[in-house]
Design a protein around this motif. Structure first.
Motif, PDB file in Angstrom:
ATOM      1  N   ILE A   1       0.879  -1.167  -0.065  1.00 57.59           N
ATOM      2  CA  ILE A   1      -0.035  -0.122   0.136  1.00 57.59           C
ATOM      3  C   ILE A   1       0.985   1.341   0.054  1.00 57.59           C
ATOM      4  CG2 ILE A   1      -1.777   1.355   1.438  1.00 57.59           C
ATOM      5  CD1 ILE A   1      -3.265  -1.315   1.838  1.00 57.59           C
ATOM      6  N   PRO A   2       1.887   1.370   0.891  1.00 63.20           N
ATOM      7  CA  PRO A   2       2.740   2.665   0.876  1.00 63.20           C
ATOM      8  C   PRO A   2       3.460   2.703  -0.736  1.00 63.20           C
ATOM      9  CG  PRO A   2       3.131   1.615   2.986  1.00 63.20           C
ATOM     10  CD  PRO A   2       2.173   0.387   2.036  1.00 63.20           C
ATOM     11  N   ILE A   3       3.927   1.635  -1.178  1.00 64.45           N
ATOM     12  CA  ILE A   3       4.486   1.687  -2.498  1.00 64.45           C
ATOM     13  C   ILE A   3       3.431   2.113  -3.801  1.00 64.45           C
ATOM     14  CG2 ILE A   3       5.676   0.332  -4.290  1.00 64.45           C
ATOM     15  CD1 ILE A   3       6.731  -1.394  -2.443  1.00 64.45           C
ATOM     16  N   GLY A   4       2.158   1.738  -3.485  1.00 60.60           N
ATOM     17  CA  GLY A   4       1.305   2.196  -4.492  1.00 60.60           C
ATOM     18  C   GLY A   4       0.908   3.430  -4.316  1.00 60.60           C
ATOM     19  N   VAL A   5       0.936   4.095  -3.002  1.00 57.42           N
ATOM     20  CA  VAL A   5       0.703   5.726  -2.970  1.00 57.42           C
ATOM     21  C   VAL A   5       1.586   6.440  -3.286  1.00 57.42           C
ATOM     22  CG1 VAL A   5       0.255   7.289  -0.989  1.00 57.42           C
ATOM     23  CG2 VAL A   5      -0.844   5.182  -0.794  1.00 57.42           C
ATOM     24  N   VAL A   6       3.136   6.064  -3.077  1.00 57.83           N
ATOM     25  CA  VAL A   6       4.041   6.637  -3.660  1.00 57.83           C
ATOM     26  C   VAL A   6       4.200   6.862  -5.007  1.00 57.83           C
ATOM     27  CG1 VAL A   6       6.839   6.869  -3.619  1.00 57.83           C
ATOM     28  CG2 VAL A   6       5.498   6.540  -1.232  1.00 57.83           C
ATOM     29  N   SER A   7       4.019   5.752  -5.728  1.00 56.83           N
ATOM     30  CA  SER A   7       4.008   5.540  -6.949  1.00 56.83           C
ATOM     31  C   SER A   7       2.806   6.373  -7.787  1.00 56.83           C
ATOM     32  CB  SER A   7       3.957   4.018  -7.665  1.00 56.83           C
ATOM     33  OG  SER A   7       4.878   3.266  -7.147  1.00 56.83           O
ATOM     34  N   LEU A   8       1.686   6.338  -7.401  1.00 59.58           N
ATOM     35  CA  LEU A   8       0.581   7.193  -7.687  1.00 59.58           C
ATOM     36  C   LEU A   8       0.956   8.603  -7.732  1.00 59.58           C
ATOM     37  CD1 LEU A   8      -2.183   6.204  -9.098  1.00 59.58           C
ATOM     38  CD2 LEU A   8      -3.300   6.572  -6.647  1.00 59.58           C
ATOM     39  N   PHE A   9       1.513   8.985  -6.482  1.00 57.94           N
ATOM     40  CA  PHE A   9       1.815  10.366  -6.343  1.00 57.94           C
ATOM     41  C   PHE A   9       2.920  10.782  -7.320  1.00 57.94           C
ATOM     42  CE2 PHE A   9      -0.320  10.429  -2.101  1.00 57.94           C
ATOM     43  CZ  PHE A   9      -0.954  11.523  -2.185  1.00 57.94           C
ATOM     44  N   ALA A  10       3.940   9.953  -7.610  1.00 54.90           N
ATOM     45  CA  ALA A  10       4.801  10.341  -8.599  1.00 54.90           C
ATOM     46  C   ALA A  10       4.282  10.342  -9.866  1.00 54.90           C
ATOM     47  CB  ALA A  10       5.919   9.063  -8.629  1.00 54.90           C
ATOM     48  N   SER A  11       3.290   9.675  -9.976  1.00 54.09           N
ATOM     49  CA  SER A  11       2.720   9.706 -11.633  1.00 54.09           C
ATOM     50  C   SER A  11       2.000  10.784 -11.698  1.00 54.09           C
ATOM     51  CB  SER A  11       1.828   8.663 -11.800  1.00 54.09           C
ATOM     52  OG  SER A  11       1.191   8.395 -13.009  1.00 54.09           O
ATOM     53  N   ARG A  12       1.296  11.400 -10.564  1.00 54.51           N
ATOM     54  CA  ARG A  12       0.110  12.738 -10.413  1.00 54.51           C
ATOM     55  C   ARG A  12       1.125  13.762 -10.830  1.00 54.51           C
ATOM     56  NH1 ARG A  12      -5.059  10.996  -8.799  1.00 54.51           N
ATOM     57  NH2 ARG A  12      -5.091   9.039  -9.851  1.00 54.51           N
ATOM     58  N   ASP A  13       2.538  13.871 -10.234  1.00 56.15           N
ATOM     59  CA  ASP A  13       3.370  14.920 -10.397  1.00 56.15           C
ATOM     60  C   ASP A  13       3.658  15.112 -12.034  1.00 56.15           C
ATOM     61  OD1 ASP A  13       3.298  15.597  -8.023  1.00 56.15           O
ATOM     62  OD2 ASP A  13       5.148  14.424  -7.279  1.00 56.15           O
ATOM     63  N   VAL A  14       3.492  14.114 -12.786  1.00 54.21           N
ATOM     64  CA  VAL A  14       4.187  14.346 -14.112  1.00 54.21           C
ATOM     65  C   VAL A  14       3.002  15.188 -14.975  1.00 54.21           C
ATOM     66  CG1 VAL A  14       4.175  12.984 -16.358  1.00 54.21           C
ATOM     67  CG2 VAL A  14       4.979  12.089 -14.335  1.00 54.21           C
ATOM     68  N   VAL A  15       3.326  16.218 -15.728  1.00 53.47           N
ATOM     69  CA  VAL A  15       2.523  17.096 -16.446  1.00 53.47           C
ATOM     70  C   VAL A  15       2.529  16.647 -17.701  1.00 53.47           C
ATOM     71  CG1 VAL A  15       2.017  19.645 -16.916  1.00 53.47           C
ATOM     72  CG2 VAL A  15       3.165  18.925 -14.815  1.00 53.47           C
ATOM     73  N   GLU A  16       1.296  16.501 -18.358  1.00 53.31           N
ATOM     74  CA  GLU A  16       1.170  16.113 -19.790  1.00 53.31           C
ATOM     75  C   GLU A  16       0.226  17.205 -20.161  1.00 53.31           C
ATOM     76  OE1 GLU A  16       1.720  11.436 -20.361  1.00 53.31           O
ATOM     77  OE2 GLU A  16      -0.506  12.349 -20.456  1.00 53.31           O
ATOM     78  N   ILE A  17       0.435  17.428 -21.676  1.00 52.63           N
ATOM     79  CA  ILE A  17      -0.383  18.103 -22.765  1.00 52.63           C
ATOM     80  C   ILE A  17      -0.681  17.274 -23.852  1.00 52.63           C
ATOM     81  CG2 ILE A  17      -0.719  20.328 -24.043  1.00 52.63           C
ATOM     82  CD1 ILE A  17       1.460  21.756 -22.227  1.00 52.63           C
ATOM     83  N   ILE A  18      -2.013  16.922 -24.008  1.00 60.29           N
ATOM     84  CA  ILE A  18      -2.228  16.030 -25.105  1.00 60.29           C
ATOM     85  C   ILE A  18      -3.227  16.817 -26.183  1.00 60.29           C
ATOM     86  CG2 ILE A  18      -3.361  13.843 -25.776  1.00 60.29           C
ATOM     87  CD1 ILE A  18      -2.472  12.771 -22.915  1.00 60.29           C
ATOM     88  N   ASP A  19      -2.881  16.646 -27.232  1.00 63.18           N
ATOM     89  CA  ASP A  19      -3.883  17.421 -28.232  1.00 63.18           C
ATOM     90  C   ASP A  19      -3.890  16.562 -29.445  1.00 63.18           C
ATOM     91  OD1 ASP A  19      -5.120  19.914 -29.546  1.00 63.18           O
ATOM     92  OD2 ASP A  19      -3.056  19.973 -30.933  1.00 63.18           O
ATOM     93  N   ARG A  20      -5.194  16.335 -29.782  1.00 64.11           N
ATOM     94  CA  ARG A  20      -5.742  15.281 -30.792  1.00 64.11           C
ATOM     95  C   ARG A  20      -5.963  16.513 -31.979  1.00 64.11           C
ATOM     96  NH1 ARG A  20     -10.949  11.463 -32.006  1.00 64.11           N
ATOM     97  NH2 ARG A  20     -10.410  11.310 -34.372  1.00 64.11           N
ATOM     98  N   TYR A  21      -5.059  16.233 -33.092  1.00 66.36           N
ATOM     99  CA  TYR A  21      -5.097  17.470 -34.123  1.00 66.36           C
ATOM    100  C   TYR A  21      -5.628  16.644 -35.678  1.00 66.36           C
ATOM    101  CZ  TYR A  21      -0.412  15.374 -35.536  1.00 66.36           C
ATOM    102  OH  TYR A  21       0.651  14.763 -35.860  1.00 66.36           O
ATOM    103  N   ASP A  22      -5.714  15.376 -35.786  1.00 64.63           N
ATOM    104  CA  ASP A  22      -6.172  14.574 -36.961  1.00 64.63           C
ATOM    105  C   ASP A  22      -7.173  15.171 -37.519  1.00 64.63           C
ATOM    106  OD1 ASP A  22      -8.042  12.174 -36.259  1.00 64.63           O
ATOM    107  OD2 ASP A  22      -6.900  12.878 -34.604  1.00 64.63           O
ATOM    108  N   ALA A  23      -8.361  15.519 -36.666  1.00 65.20           N
ATOM    109  CA  ALA A  23      -9.721  15.963 -37.194  1.00 65.20           C
ATOM    110  C   ALA A  23      -9.638  17.606 -37.344  1.00 65.20           C
ATOM    111  CB  ALA A  23     -10.741  15.404 -36.276  1.00 65.20           C
TER     112      ALA A  23
END
Length: 347
Positions: free
Chosen positions: A60-82
């Motif tokens: 459970i602690p490993i899962g919490v730490v992994s989830l917080f690390a993933s949530r710290d990643v910033v992503e910009i996703i733009d679909r442009y084909d249409a």
């Protein structure tokens, strides 16, 4: 009585010795008979409950730490084909993408949070099956790394030769090379994209030759995707190397380059892209992705969720077993639970 007669016990012993000597049975040893000392734990209720609790407390602690690390990643996703199809061509997208009309498209991205360099630029394709058997086999690894194997195109059909001359690199994978391009800017200041070191070092050093140069590539009547620089060896053309490492799933991302400056929250990023790649023939999707990384890598909630799920399930099982053990205890090794004792008259 004959003095030369052999006692019956001695004769039997000799016969047994000879029989053992001629036998094909393996020689007796504790190893072959599985009689070596071994740990044979008895899974008592206390041990089982403790094991489940331990796994839950660790996971459970490993899962919490992994989830917080993933949530710290910033992503910009733009679909442009249409969005990058002109309104007067929406009824014939394939005709537009195959025409000679301008494919320039302008997009604006807003930075949701501060993004620290390096910012990785990916292109994402959906519904593109790079794992198709015929597609995966349509390449020549010997040709890619050995200049003396230019004619080794037997596995590359139908993209093996052009006007009777071998194509380098041959095959459907290279022929379908992704060819959309992106130019980034902010406040009229261009953001350079570093396209070096985007491929695996092992691929550059061992799978693509430094003395192998493109030949007759995209010279056929039907052009598949991007073109290559004829003055650069294949080991220097990292866009090709990234593309040639085929994806296992129909939705995948491939690294386009890196932006090596920080981006601030709320900034507007202007993108001028060339919408060249034909995903409209197979109902595919194209997305532009800008992403940071954490110590765990890119954004991926699956690992954290998996740890939390397994840990929570173990805690639940430990509690359930503990309640059963306390409410209805059972003596370890109680013979009354044996089937022949529970039903003495049965067969």
């Amino acid at each position: 009585m004959n003095s030369n007669a052999v006692p019956s016990s001695s004769a039997g012993s000799a016969d047994n010795t000879a029989a053992r000597r001629n036998s094909k049975r393996p020689k007796y040893s504790r190893f072959t008979q599985q009689e070596l000392p071994a740990c044979k734990p008895i899974l008592t209720p206390k041990w089982v409950i403790s094991a489940f609790l331990l796994v839950g407390v660790v996971f459970i602690p490993i899962g919490v730490v992994s989830l917080f690390a993933s949530r710290d990643v910033v992503e910009i996703i733009d679909r442009y084909d249409a969005e990058c199809i002109p309104k007067n061509s929406t009824d014939d997208e394939v005709g537009y993408i195959q025409s000679s009309k301008s494919k320039t498209c302008k997009r604006t991205l807003t930075v949701p949070k501060n993004m620290k360099q390096p910012i990785y630029v990916y292109y994402q394709l959906d519904n593109f099956y790079q794992n198709h058997r015929r597609y995966v086999k349509s390449r020549s690894d010997q040709q890619l790394k050995n200049p003396s194997k230019m004619d080794d195109t037997g596995s590359c059909e139908p993209e093996d030769k052009s006007n009777g001359l071998p194509i380098v690199p041959c095959g459907l994978i290279a022929w379908s090379l992704f060819n959309d391009t992106y130019i980034f800017s902010r406040s009229n200041q261009q953001l350079p994209v570093n396209k070096k070191d985007i491929a695996w070092k092992s691929d550059k050093d061992h799978k693509f030759g430094k003395n192998v140069f493109p030949r007759n590539f995209q010279n056929g009547t039907l052009v598949g995707g991007g073109k290559l620089d004829y003055n650069k060896s294949l080991s220097e053309q990292e866009d090709l190397i990234v593309w040639m490492r085929t994806a296992a799933l129909p939705t995948f991302r491939k690294l386009y380059g890196k932006i090596e400056v920080d981006l601030k929250e709320g900034e507007a990023i202007n993108v001028i892209l060339q919408n060249n790649y034909n995903t409209y023939s197979f109902n595919g999707k194209k997305k532009l992705v800008l992403s940071t990384t954490s110590w765990l890598g890119g954004k991926n909630d699956f690992l954290g969720i998996a740890y939390l799920t397994v840990g929570g399930l173990c805690i639940f099982l430990a509690m359930a077993f503990m309640i059963i053990y306390l409410v209805k205890p059972r003596q370890l090794g109680d013979p009354s639970y044996l089937s022949w004792n529970r039903n003495p008259g049965g067969h």
